[in-house]
Enzyme design. Structure first.
Site, PDB file in Angstrom:
ATOM      1  N   TYR A 141      -3.078  -9.010  16.169  1.00 14.71           N
ATOM      2  CA  TYR A 141      -2.949  -7.926  15.189  1.00 14.71           C
ATOM      3  C   TYR A 141      -4.117  -6.959  15.293  1.00 14.71           C
ATOM      4  O   TYR A 141      -3.939  -5.735  15.365  1.00 14.71           O
ATOM      5  CB  TYR A 141      -2.857  -8.522  13.784  1.00 14.71           C
ATOM      6  CG  TYR A 141      -2.898  -7.496  12.668  1.00 14.71           C
ATOM      7  CD1 TYR A 141      -1.825  -6.646  12.435  1.00 14.71           C
ATOM      8  CD2 TYR A 141      -4.019  -7.396  11.836  1.00 14.71           C
ATOM      9  CE1 TYR A 141      -1.863  -5.717  11.408  1.00 14.71           C
ATOM     10  CE2 TYR A 141      -4.070  -6.469  10.810  1.00 14.71           C
ATOM     11  CZ  TYR A 141      -2.981  -5.632  10.601  1.00 14.71           C
ATOM     12  OH  TYR A 141      -3.033  -4.708   9.591  1.00 14.71           O
ATOM     13  N   VAL A 171       0.827  -1.203   0.000  1.00 15.97           N
ATOM     14  CA  VAL A 171       0.000   0.000   0.000  1.00 15.97           C
ATOM     15  C   VAL A 171       0.863   1.256   0.000  1.00 15.97           C
ATOM     16  O   VAL A 171       0.639   2.183  -0.782  1.00 15.97           O
ATOM     17  CB  VAL A 171      -0.956   0.003   1.211  1.00 15.97           C
ATOM     18  CG1 VAL A 171      -1.711   1.331   1.303  1.00 15.97           C
ATOM     19  CG2 VAL A 171      -1.946  -1.152   1.108  1.00 15.97           C
TER      20      VAL A 171
END
Length: 319
Positions: free
Chosen positions: A142, A14
């Site tokens: 996470y 990204v």
């Protein structure tokens, strides 16, 4: 005078796309990169570091208008850390807040944080997509670390002169995508029969170009300040539909066997692949009405166009 952006994660999937778009649009970009990493993008200033959560960014943040924070310790399938949550917190929470405090002290106006849909949870029920304002329900280390980073950023914005924008993407795909998405393209390209011809789930995805577009808008849009946004392509697909449209983008025929999803789920559970079964057979959809209405934003790239771009890169670079 062009605006200046401090970008982290510029070597990632990204972040590198954000960097290219910023440069193409004429922004001055400073990219935080680990010592030894090399950026090939012309005109990008680099800020090197050894340990992200203790780095001194003060000099590099002076004169910066906004921070786009893409760097993270990412979700991994087989984590070897003895305490995964502590490892995620060190980078995703401590590192994020360390950078945000320095940005606020340097006079940076806005901090754009790329979070994760895992803050919302791992799956949705039919007709009940996640929204940006749903209670957080992370299910793994996470997701917990991303939620805690979001909470810390909101608290910081309440006490320091900086605006925070939080973006939670769903699965991101596009040119250069890896992991399961790349594997699916390889299977389809080779004509391997796949047992995914009768899956009626609902999955939201986001094309890399659409995510990057929203990130750049969120840097400057006045209504984005101190908001949380979900992002997708605005068109949900089943796994079966995705594979058929991906095959078409590759110029192939999808050889999909109509195996009921409950059989696949049972087999995956027996083989210890429950998480893979959830991604292939379960639903995870998001409602982006808030993103559309508050920012007057529409995903600029269609699903089929995005799949064609991913397929073209695969055919040229990944085969």
């Amino acid at each position: 005078m062009s605006q200046s952006v401090f970008l982290t994660g510029a070597t990632g999937f990204v972040g590198s796309a954000v960097m290219r778009r910023l440069v193409a649009d004429g922004f001055k970009v400073t990219a935080a990169v680990r010592n030894g990493a090399v950026l090939v993008e012309n005109g990008v200033r680099t800020a090197h570091f050894d340990t992200f959560e203790t780095a001194d960014w003060g000099e590099q943040l002076r004169g910066v208008d906004s921070v786009v924070h893409c760097a993270a310790r990412v979700h991994v399938m087989h984590d070897t850390e003895t305490d995964p949550l502590a490892a995620f917190r060190k980078v995703n929470v401590e590192g994020t807040l360390h950078l945000a405090r320095q940005a606020a002290e340097a006079g940076v106006r806005r901090f754009v944080f790329i979070s994760s849909i895992k803050v919302n949870g791992e799956g949705t029920q039919p007709g009940k997509p996640y929204t940006a304002d749903d209670p957080a329900d992370p299910r793994d280390p996470y997701g917990v670390s991303k939620m805690e980073a979001e909470q810390g950023l909101r608290e910081l914005a309440n006490h320091m002169p900086i605006e925070v924008v939080i973006i939670r993407p769903v699965l991101v795909y596009g040119p250069g995508v890896k992991a399961n998405f790349l594997n699916m393209m390889r299977w389809l390209d080779k004509g391997i029969p796949l047992p995914f011809g009768s899956i009626h789930n609902t999955r939201s995805l986001v094309a890399l170009d659409n995510l990057v577009d929203l990130i750049l808008i969120s840097r400057v849009h006045p209504q984005a300040a101190n908001q949380t946004f979900l992002v997708s392509d605005g068109e949900d697909l089943s796994t079966t539909q995705l594979l058929r449209r991906m095959a078409k983008a590759l110029g192939k025929s999808a050889r999909l066997l109509p195996i009921p999803s409950w059989i696949l789920s049972c087999a995956a559970n027996v083989l210890g692949k429950r998480s893979l079964s959830q991604r292939l057979c379960g639903s995870l959809s998001v409602d982006i009405d808030k993103t559309r209405s508050l920012l007057q934003w529409t995903p600029p790239v269609s699903v089929d166009s995005a799949l064609e771009r991913a397929a073209k890169h695969y055919m040229e670079c990944e085969k």
